[in-house]
Scaffold this active site. Structure first.
Site, mmCIF file in Angstrom:
data_model
loop_
_atom_site.group_PDB
_atom_site.id
_atom_site.type_symbol
_atom_site.label_atom_id
_atom_site.label_comp_id
_atom_site.label_asym_id
_atom_site.label_seq_id
_atom_site.Cartn_x
_atom_site.Cartn_y
_atom_site.Cartn_z
ATOM 1 N N CYS A 1 0.834 -1.204 0.000
ATOM 2 C CA CYS A 1 0.000 0.000 0.000
ATOM 3 C C CYS A 1 0.877 1.266 0.000
ATOM 4 C CB CYS A 1 -0.982 -0.048 1.151
ATOM 5 S SG CYS A 1 -2.511 0.797 0.735
ATOM 6 N N HIS B 1 -3.626 -5.173 0.338
ATOM 7 C CA HIS B 1 -3.031 -5.747 1.557
ATOM 8 C C HIS B 1 -3.096 -7.276 1.501
ATOM 9 C CE1 HIS B 1 -2.803 -2.037 4.044
ATOM 10 N NE2 HIS B 1 -3.734 -1.631 3.206
ATOM 11 N N GLU C 1 -1.557 -9.337 3.212
ATOM 12 C CA GLU C 1 -1.411 -9.938 4.545
ATOM 13 C C GLU C 1 -2.743 -10.376 5.163
ATOM 14 O OE1 GLU C 1 -0.936 -6.778 3.761
ATOM 15 O OE2 GLU C 1 -1.505 -5.391 5.348
HETATM 16 N N1 GLN Z 1 -2.048 6.591 2.853
HETATM 17 C C1 GLN Z 1 -2.178 5.867 1.648
HETATM 18 C C2 GLN Z 1 -3.551 6.027 1.019
HETATM 19 O O1 GLN Z 1 -4.475 6.435 1.651
HETATM 20 C C3 GLN Z 1 -1.857 4.395 1.865
HETATM 21 C C4 GLN Z 1 -2.767 3.702 2.793
HETATM 22 C C5 GLN Z 1 -2.240 2.385 3.295
HETATM 23 O O2 GLN Z 1 -1.039 2.166 3.309
HETATM 24 N N2 GLN Z 1 -3.126 1.511 3.758
HETATM 25 O O3 GLN Z 1 -3.735 5.744 -0.144
#
Ligand code: GLN
Length: 528
Positions: free
Chosen positions: A377, A503, A505
């Site tokens: 992310c 994600h 994970e």
């Molecule tokens: N802050 C980033 C976004 O909002 C990544 C979010 C995250 O890592 N879950 O896109």
């Protein structure tokens, strides 16, 4: 219905106990559902800092939930749903909304019955073919906050039938070194508190550093009014994967079935957990993986990631040693020292500016030094920024989350996000489709072209820059088929460098490790 409450102190492992019990009942042939009721006032944990409450776990259907739901999924293998987690905040907001709509027909709206009714509704709803519903009540008995929940489960048991509802209370039984004694008094007090609100526990799980002698068990049985066979001890395990084995040894599942007067449909299968425990504890080969993030002081903030790495280790028959690195500690001078013993680096998810430079320096280091790299992310987004700056030459490229005025907004909000004012629940959340390019490392890991992964973010790769990247070594190998949004990147001339907008994970389980984590650990293991 099985209600699990906790006493004496928090963090006793109620989630793990509930999840282990779910596995054991499932293994005995029953269909199980697990739910969590949280006493805090946030409507969901989505807006809470990871420092406050650990990781926010995301479900397929896009709910931002308590991290305990991650344990439930990992142990039971059942994907949790939006309908499996509720907070006091959500209950109150539902009740107040109904009040504003005039749905209470002029009645005085009160904690009892309106709040407790809403809690009972939650407990019962969306349950169809399940044989058991396990409900974990967050917090500790005696907290003001959890009172409405305890009152609601007391009423529930009365209405649903005492013989159809089982109360499990998990408490701490401390060992006093000075007097070399195991103390049962805190447990007695906690159960007394529970009984004063009308709940008599049927089973007491005693968390203890060492085995509880018969005399002390008898004492707990006598003072807390439970049969001695229902005083179950849980001594600290070396790895959490041992928990189902240890609860079965202590006959927790047997006592539960006995309470409901039902027989086991199948013989419990503990083999997968024995295999994993053995692998986690006895692997000779070790792999050091660095997790770089800004919440590393609280390991729970990256719970699913560290679990997924361990699963990847189990898959590759090696022990994964995690080195936690604070992104603010990384600078051009510190990298060599910080990462010298690491054969893989994970750039963790996150929000906001703090620690961003350290993250960018780390990513550059992994890219240039050919260290296996997984960016998740924000970690993926910063891999894009680093590449845009240092390879494509867009020196001031950034994500507009960090610099809204950047000339090169390689990571940006999509139009529909720009108009939103509320922060809660407004991200791209939950499961989205992704199609993989067959000629890629990612495809080799997944071995399928169509995948679905869970998301939790606002910002995206800005497709206006696609052409600039197309000519470079950074390949976009996964795309969302509906929106064309970039989901996965990898570097061509690098042993293993993958960034994912989602994600992975959240979908890794000890009994079925996530392909990306397995592939990442495999690459790290082969690192010279
Ligand atoms: N802050 C980033 C976004 O909002 C990544 C979010 C995250 O890592 N879950 O896109």
């Amino acid at each position: 219905y099985i209600f699990v409450t906790g006493g004496v102190v928090s963090s006793l492992g109620k989630g793990l106990s509930s999840a282990s019990l779910a596995y054991l009942l499932q293994s005995r042939g029953y269909k199980v559902r697990i739910r969590k009721l949280d006493p805090y006032l946030n409507v969901d944990p989505g807006t809470m800092s990871p420092f406050q409450h650990g990781e926010v776990f995301v479900t397929d259907d896009g709910a931002e939930t308590d991290l305990d739901l991650g344990h439930y999924e990992r142990f039971s293998g059942i994907s949790a749903k939006k309908s499996d987690n509720i907070t006091t905040g959500k209950i109150y907001s539902d009740v107040l909304k109904k009040e504003r709509q005039g749905k209470y027909l002029g009645k005085t709206v009160q904690v009892i019955p309106h709040i407790t009714n809403r809690i009972k509704e939650f407990i019962k709803h969306d349950v169809a073919k399940e044989d058991f519903v396990i409900c974990e009540i967050g917090g500790t008995v005696g907290d003001i906050e959890s009172l409405p929940f305890l009152e609601a489960i007391r009423q529930f048991s009365n209405e649903f039938g005492r013989k159809n509802t089982l109360f499990i209370h998990l408490t701490l039984v401390p060992y006093m070194r000075a007097s070399d004694e195991i103390k049962t008094k805190p447990t007695q007090h906690s159960v007394k508190e529970l009984r004063s609100i009308g709940i008599q526990p049927d089973i007491i799980i005693c968390r203890s550093e060492r085995s509880i002698p018969l005399d002390q068990r008898k004492k707990i049985s006598l003072f807390c009014n439970v049969s001695i066979d229902d005083v179950i001890e849980t001594v600290d395990v070396k790895t959490i994967y041992e928990a189902p084995i240890s609860f079965n040894k202590e006959k927790l599942d047997e006592r539960v079935l006995k309470f409901f007067k039902i027989k086991s449909r199948k013989k419990v299968n503990l083999n997968p957990w024995k295999k994993i425990t053995n692998s986690v504890l006895n692997n000779k080969k070790k792999v050091n993986i660095a997790i770089i993030g800004k919440y590393v002081e609280l390991k729970d903030a990256y719970k699913s990631i560290s679990e997924a790495l361990i699963h990847g280790g189990v898959f590759n028959s090696c022990e994964v040693k995690i080195k936690w690195i604070h992104s603010e500690d990384v600078n051009l001078k510190s990298t060599a020292n910080l990462f010298q013993d690491c054969s893989g680096i994970v750039a963790a998810p996150g929000f906001g500016e703090r620690g961003i430079n350290g993250k960018l320096i780390t990513i550059q280091y992994a890219r240039i030094k050919n260290i296996s790299f997984l960016g998740i992310c924000l970690g993926m987004q910063m891999a894009v920024v680093e590449f845009a700056r240092n390879v494509l030459g867009f020196k001031t490229a950034h994500s507009t989350e960090i610099n809204s005025k950047t000339k090169y907004p390689v990571i940006d909000l999509m139009q529909d996000q720009k108009v939103l004012l509320n922060k809660g629940g407004t991200m791209r959340l939950g499961s989205y489709k992704c199609e993989l390019l067959k000629k890629s490392k990612t495809y080799n890991a997944y071995k399928q072209e169509k995948i679905e992964e869970r998301h939790r973010h606002r910002y995206e790769f800005n497709n206006d820059f696609l052409d600039h990247f197309k000519k470079s070594d950074m390949k976009f190998v996964g795309t969302n088929p509906e929106s064309g949004l970039i989901e996965i990147l990898e570097l061509k001339n690098h042993p293993w460098f993958i960034g994912v907008q989602f994600h992975p994970e959240f979908k890794s389980r000890p009994l079925s490790p996530h392909p990306l984590f397995s592939s990442f650990i495999k690459a790290a293991k082969n690192h010279k």
